[in-house]
Design an enzyme around this catalytic site. Structure first.
Site, PDB file in Angstrom:
ATOM      1  N   LYS A  58       0.812  -1.141   0.108  1.00  0.00           N
ATOM      2  CA  LYS A  58      -0.039  -0.204   0.034  1.00  0.00           C
ATOM      3  C   LYS A  58       0.826   1.400  -0.014  1.00  0.00           C
ATOM      4  CE  LYS A  58      -4.423  -1.725   2.061  1.00  0.00           C
ATOM      5  NZ  LYS A  58      -4.081  -2.843   2.956  1.00  0.00           N
TER       6      LYS A  58
ATOM      7  N   ILE B 205       5.918   3.349  -3.455  1.00  0.00           N
ATOM      8  CA  ILE B 205       6.543   2.568  -4.140  1.00  0.00           C
ATOM      9  C   ILE B 205       6.005   1.069  -4.351  1.00  0.00           C
ATOM     10  CG2 ILE B 205       8.693   1.952  -2.906  1.00  0.00           C
ATOM     11  CD1 ILE B 205      10.247   1.875  -5.260  1.00  0.00           C
TER      12      ILE B 205
ATOM     13  N   GLY C 251      14.266  -3.096  -2.072  1.00  0.00           N
ATOM     14  CA  GLY C 251      14.385  -1.496  -2.345  1.00  0.00           C
ATOM     15  C   GLY C 251      14.395  -0.774  -1.070  1.00  0.00           C
ATOM     16  N   THR C 252      14.097  -1.350   0.150  1.00  0.00           N
ATOM     17  CA  THR C 252      13.959  -0.678   1.403  1.00  0.00           C
ATOM     18  C   THR C 252      15.544  -0.145   1.572  1.00  0.00           C
ATOM     19  OG1 THR C 252      12.006  -2.122   1.873  1.00  0.00           O
ATOM     20  CG2 THR C 252      13.031  -1.029   3.490  1.00  0.00           C
TER      21      THR C 252
ATOM     22  N   ASN D 132      18.786   2.005  -5.250  1.00  0.00           N
ATOM     23  CA  ASN D 132      17.946   2.608  -6.411  1.00  0.00           C
ATOM     24  C   ASN D 132      17.604   1.601  -7.417  1.00  0.00           C
ATOM     25  OD1 ASN D 132      16.785   4.848  -8.205  1.00  0.00           O
ATOM     26  ND2 ASN D 132      17.538   6.264  -6.692  1.00  0.00           N
TER      27      ASN D 132
ATOM     28  N   HIS E  12      14.610  15.132  -1.867  1.00  0.00           N
ATOM     29  CA  HIS E  12      13.383  14.091  -1.718  1.00  0.00           C
ATOM     30  C   HIS E  12      12.253  14.837  -1.400  1.00  0.00           C
ATOM     31  CE1 HIS E  12      16.343  10.914  -2.441  1.00  0.00           C
ATOM     32  NE2 HIS E  12      15.528  10.272  -2.674  1.00  0.00           N
ATOM     33  N   HIS E  13      11.006  14.138  -1.573  1.00  0.00           N
ATOM     34  CA  HIS E  13       9.791  14.560  -0.947  1.00  0.00           C
ATOM     35  C   HIS E  13       9.804  14.570   0.702  1.00  0.00           C
ATOM     36  CE1 HIS E  13       8.847  10.502   0.144  1.00  0.00           C
ATOM     37  NE2 HIS E  13       9.605   9.880  -1.004  1.00  0.00           N
TER      38      HIS E  13
ATOM     39  N   LYS F  47       9.614  11.289   3.038  1.00  0.00           N
ATOM     40  CA  LYS F  47      10.979  10.184   2.904  1.00  0.00           C
ATOM     41  C   LYS F  47      11.082   9.742   4.414  1.00  0.00           C
ATOM     42  CE  LYS F  47      15.261   8.864   1.211  1.00  0.00           C
ATOM     43  NZ  LYS F  47      14.807   7.465   1.331  1.00  0.00           N
TER      44      LYS F  47
ATOM     45  N   GLY G 203      19.400   6.151   0.739  1.00  0.00           N
ATOM     46  CA  GLY G 203      20.288   5.043   0.638  1.00  0.00           C
ATOM     47  C   GLY G 203      21.272   5.266  -0.737  1.00  0.00           C
ATOM     48  N   THR G 204      20.499   5.919  -1.678  1.00  0.00           N
ATOM     49  CA  THR G 204      21.305   6.106  -2.907  1.00  0.00           C
ATOM     50  C   THR G 204      22.437   7.074  -2.763  1.00  0.00           C
ATOM     51  OG1 THR G 204      19.363   5.965  -4.221  1.00  0.00           O
ATOM     52  CG2 THR G 204      21.111   6.892  -5.423  1.00  0.00           C
TER      53      THR G 204
HETATM   54  N1  LIG Z   1      15.377   1.456  -4.170  1.00  0.00           N
HETATM   55  C1  LIG Z   1      14.594   2.219  -4.753  1.00  0.00           C
HETATM   56  O1  LIG Z   1      14.537   2.639  -5.922  1.00  0.00           O
HETATM   57  C2  LIG Z   1      13.459   2.772  -3.893  1.00  0.00           C
HETATM   58  C3  LIG Z   1      13.483   2.834  -2.509  1.00  0.00           C
HETATM   59  N2  LIG Z   1      12.424   3.262  -1.890  1.00  0.00           N
HETATM   60  C4  LIG Z   1      12.365   3.062  -0.384  1.00  0.00           C
HETATM   61  O2  LIG Z   1      11.489   1.969  -0.133  1.00  0.00           O
HETATM   62  C5  LIG Z   1      10.835   2.205   1.002  1.00  0.00           C
HETATM   63  C6  LIG Z   1       9.533   2.734   1.225  1.00  0.00           C
HETATM   64  O3  LIG Z   1       9.263   3.970   0.581  1.00  0.00           O
HETATM   65  P1  LIG Z   1       7.822   4.437   0.416  1.00  0.00           P
HETATM   66  O4  LIG Z   1       6.851   3.610  -0.490  1.00  0.00           O
HETATM   67  O5  LIG Z   1       7.953   5.993   0.010  1.00  0.00           O
HETATM   68  O6  LIG Z   1       7.275   4.413   1.696  1.00  0.00           O
HETATM   69  P2  LIG Z   1       5.757   4.336   2.258  1.00  0.00           P
HETATM   70  O7  LIG Z   1       5.805   4.792   3.737  1.00  0.00           O
HETATM   71  O8  LIG Z   1       4.814   5.145   1.317  1.00  0.00           O
HETATM   72  O9  LIG Z   1       5.579   2.762   2.231  1.00  0.00           O
HETATM   73  C7  LIG Z   1       5.995   1.751   3.096  1.00  0.00           C
HETATM   74  C8  LIG Z   1       4.590   0.821   3.246  1.00  0.00           C
HETATM   75  O10 LIG Z   1       5.255  -0.498   3.867  1.00  0.00           O
HETATM   76  C9  LIG Z   1       4.199  -0.489   4.829  1.00  0.00           C
HETATM   77  N3  LIG Z   1       5.053  -1.783   5.850  1.00  0.00           N
HETATM   78  C10 LIG Z   1       5.585  -1.524   6.941  1.00  0.00           C
HETATM   79  N4  LIG Z   1       6.076  -2.293   7.541  1.00  0.00           N
HETATM   80  C11 LIG Z   1       5.537  -3.496   6.945  1.00  0.00           C
HETATM   81  C12 LIG Z   1       5.699  -4.942   7.029  1.00  0.00           C
HETATM   82  N5  LIG Z   1       6.086  -5.430   7.968  1.00  0.00           N
HETATM   83  N6  LIG Z   1       5.030  -5.661   6.153  1.00  0.00           N
HETATM   84  C13 LIG Z   1       4.376  -5.199   4.948  1.00  0.00           C
HETATM   85  N7  LIG Z   1       4.265  -3.750   5.006  1.00  0.00           N
HETATM   86  C14 LIG Z   1       4.681  -2.977   5.795  1.00  0.00           C
HETATM   87  C15 LIG Z   1       3.745   0.287   5.320  1.00  0.00           C
HETATM   88  O11 LIG Z   1       2.522   0.183   5.974  1.00  0.00           O
HETATM   89  P3  LIG Z   1       1.838   1.383   7.115  1.00  0.00           P
HETATM   90  O12 LIG Z   1       1.836   2.685   6.576  1.00  0.00           O
HETATM   91  O13 LIG Z   1       0.819   0.546   7.739  1.00  0.00           O
HETATM   92  O14 LIG Z   1       3.127   1.549   8.160  1.00  0.00           O
HETATM   93  C16 LIG Z   1       3.605   1.486   4.267  1.00  0.00           C
HETATM   94  O15 LIG Z   1       2.296   1.000   3.409  1.00  0.00           O
HETATM   95  C17 LIG Z   1      11.666   3.297   1.827  1.00  0.00           C
HETATM   96  O16 LIG Z   1      12.872   2.808   2.204  1.00  0.00           O
HETATM   97  C18 LIG Z   1      12.446   4.093   0.516  1.00  0.00           C
HETATM   98  O17 LIG Z   1      13.669   4.801   0.721  1.00  0.00           O
HETATM   99  C19 LIG Z   1      11.732   4.291  -2.271  1.00  0.00           C
HETATM  100  C20 LIG Z   1      11.694   4.279  -3.645  1.00  0.00           C
HETATM  101  C21 LIG Z   1      12.624   3.783  -4.479  1.00  0.00           C
HETATM  102  O1  LIG Z   2      12.367   7.040  -0.310  1.00  0.00           O
HETATM  103  C1  LIG Z   2      12.324   7.347  -1.625  1.00  0.00           C
HETATM  104  O2  LIG Z   2      11.530   7.877  -2.296  1.00  0.00           O
HETATM  105  C2  LIG Z   2      13.486   6.831  -2.070  1.00  0.00           C
HETATM  106  N1  LIG Z   2      14.360   6.130  -1.630  1.00  0.00           N
HETATM  107  C3  LIG Z   2      15.610   5.589  -2.039  1.00  0.00           C
HETATM  108  C4  LIG Z   2      16.873   6.012  -1.386  1.00  0.00           C
HETATM  109  O3  LIG Z   2      16.718   6.585  -0.187  1.00  0.00           O
HETATM  110  O4  LIG Z   2      17.877   6.117  -2.082  1.00  0.00           O
HETATM  111  C5  LIG Z   2      15.518   5.615  -3.574  1.00  0.00           C
HETATM  112  C6  LIG Z   2      14.979   7.067  -4.172  1.00  0.00           C
HETATM  113  O5  LIG Z   2      16.000   8.005  -3.852  1.00  0.00           O
HETATM  114  C7  LIG Z   2      13.612   7.299  -3.675  1.00  0.00           C
END
Ligand SMILES: NC(=O)C1=CN([C@@H]2O[C@H](COP(=O)(O)OP(=O)(O)OC[C@H]3O[C@@H](n4cnc5c(N)ncnc54)[C@H](OP(=O)(O)O)[C@@H]3O)[C@@H](O)[C@H]2O)C=CC1
Ligand SMILES: O=C(O)C1=N[C@H](C(=O)O)C[C@H](O)C1
Length: 250
Positions: free
Chosen positions: A12, A15, A78-79, A107, A135-136, A139, A145-146
């Site tokens: 949900k 990403i 990606g986390t 990334n 970033h937004h 975050k 991480g990147t």
């Molecule tokens: N590598 C890449 O290219 C990218 C990496 N990222 C990284 O991805 C991660 C998520 O970013 P983003 O989508 O913006 O964050 P969000 O907060 O929008 O999404 C994280 C989601 O994970 C859910 N969640 C938390 N714990 C669990 C669990 N144990 N099991 C299942 N779901 C869980 C959260 O639920 P709840 O809201 O209920 O806590 C939330 O819906 C960050 O670390 C970000 O930096 C982001 C974009 C690109």
């Molecule tokens: O949280 C984000 O949005 C992103 N997280 C990743 C990071 O921490 O590098 C990848 C990208 O920058 C988007």
């Protein structure tokens, strides 16, 4: 050919929801589970998931990966939040399940991966290098991480080339004014409404500067990398850190 059975964790999230759609739209994949924070991880095994796409939060990722590795489910991660200690723990789990693959991609976007590569190439040729990530405001962590990975790669390239430490004669009046120090490379984090994910690597030498900038304007920028990771991780046992290992970057 049978479809790859894929689960998304963090389904949900910003990403995660984009990944759910990308997997649903991929002809060679079947979305078998879409998990949120309160769902049981046993859904992964009962749904027969072969690959879990992990897009949650730094406080959840280790528990999720421990479950995946223990059950032979490959993971594309990606986390953020990867310390040396966490990587060593994950590596230890993977040794007990040698056919399981985990990709951690700081990334997923091709432009960001190339930014890191270009920065690595350029870093030894300039006296000074600094990283600015933007970033937004929602975050979860800073710096990104990147940006941390980019700075580590820059530092590694400079060490390998025998580069001198960067000159910096500043006496800071306020703590943090020069950013975070990642292996000697300053990293600055901006959080601003209207932005998504952006990074600049600024390089400076005598009478010239070079700026390498990347902009992710939409979460769709990450999806080809996520899908590539899913397709490749099933044949890549052990830990792979960085999507560049699954790309032919020379
Ligand atoms: N590598 C890449 O290219 C990218 C990496 N990222 C990284 O991805 C991660 C998520 O970013 P983003 O989508 O913006 O964050 P969000 O907060 O929008 O999404 C994280 C989601 O994970 C859910 N969640 C938390 N714990 C669990 C669990 N144990 N099991 C299942 N779901 C869980 C959260 O639920 P709840 O809201 O209920 O806590 C939330 O819906 C960050 O670390 C970000 O930096 C982001 C974009 C690109
Ligand atoms: O949280 C984000 O949005 C992103 N997280 C990743 C990071 O921490 O590098 C990848 C990208 O920058 C988007």
């Amino acid at each position: 050919m049978s479809k790859l059975r894929v689960a998304v964790l963090g389904a949900k999230g910003r990403i995660g929801s984009a990944a759910v759609k990308a997997v649903e739209d991929a002809e060679d994949m079947e979305l078998v589970a879409a998990l949120g924070r309160h769902d049981s991880l046993d859904v992964l095994t009962s749904s027969g998931a072969q690959v879990a796409v992990e897009l949650t939060t730094p406080d959840s990722v280790m528990t999720n990966l421990e479950y995946c590795v223990a059950n032979g489910i490959h993971a594309v991660v990606g986390t953020t939040g990867w310390s040396e200690e966490r990587l060593a723990t994950l590596d230890g789990w993977l040794k007990t399940s040698p056919s399981t693959g985990v990709l951690i991609a700081p990334n997923f976007s091709i432009g960001a991966v190339l930014t890191m590569k270009f920065a690595q190439i350029a870093a030894p040729y300039f006296e000074s290098v600094e990283v600015v990530e933007l970033h937004h405001p929602h975050k979860v962590d800073a710096p990104s991480g990147t940006a941390q990975r980019t700075a580590q790669l820059i530092a590694e390239a400079r060490r390998a080339a025998g580069s001198a430490p960067m000159p910096d004669a500043t006496a800071t009046a306020l703590e943090g004014a020069r950013g975070a120090d990642v292996e000697g490379v300053p990293v600055h984090a901006i959080r601003l409404r209207g932005l998504l994910a952006h990074q600049e690597v600024l390089l400076g030498g005598e009478g010239e500067t070079l700026t390498v900038r990347h902009d992710s304007l939409h979460h769709s920028s990450f999806m080809p990398g996520v899908l590539l990771g899913v397709r490749r991780v099933v044949d890549a046992p052990g830990l792979t850190f960085g999507l560049e290992h699954f790309l032919d970057l020379g």
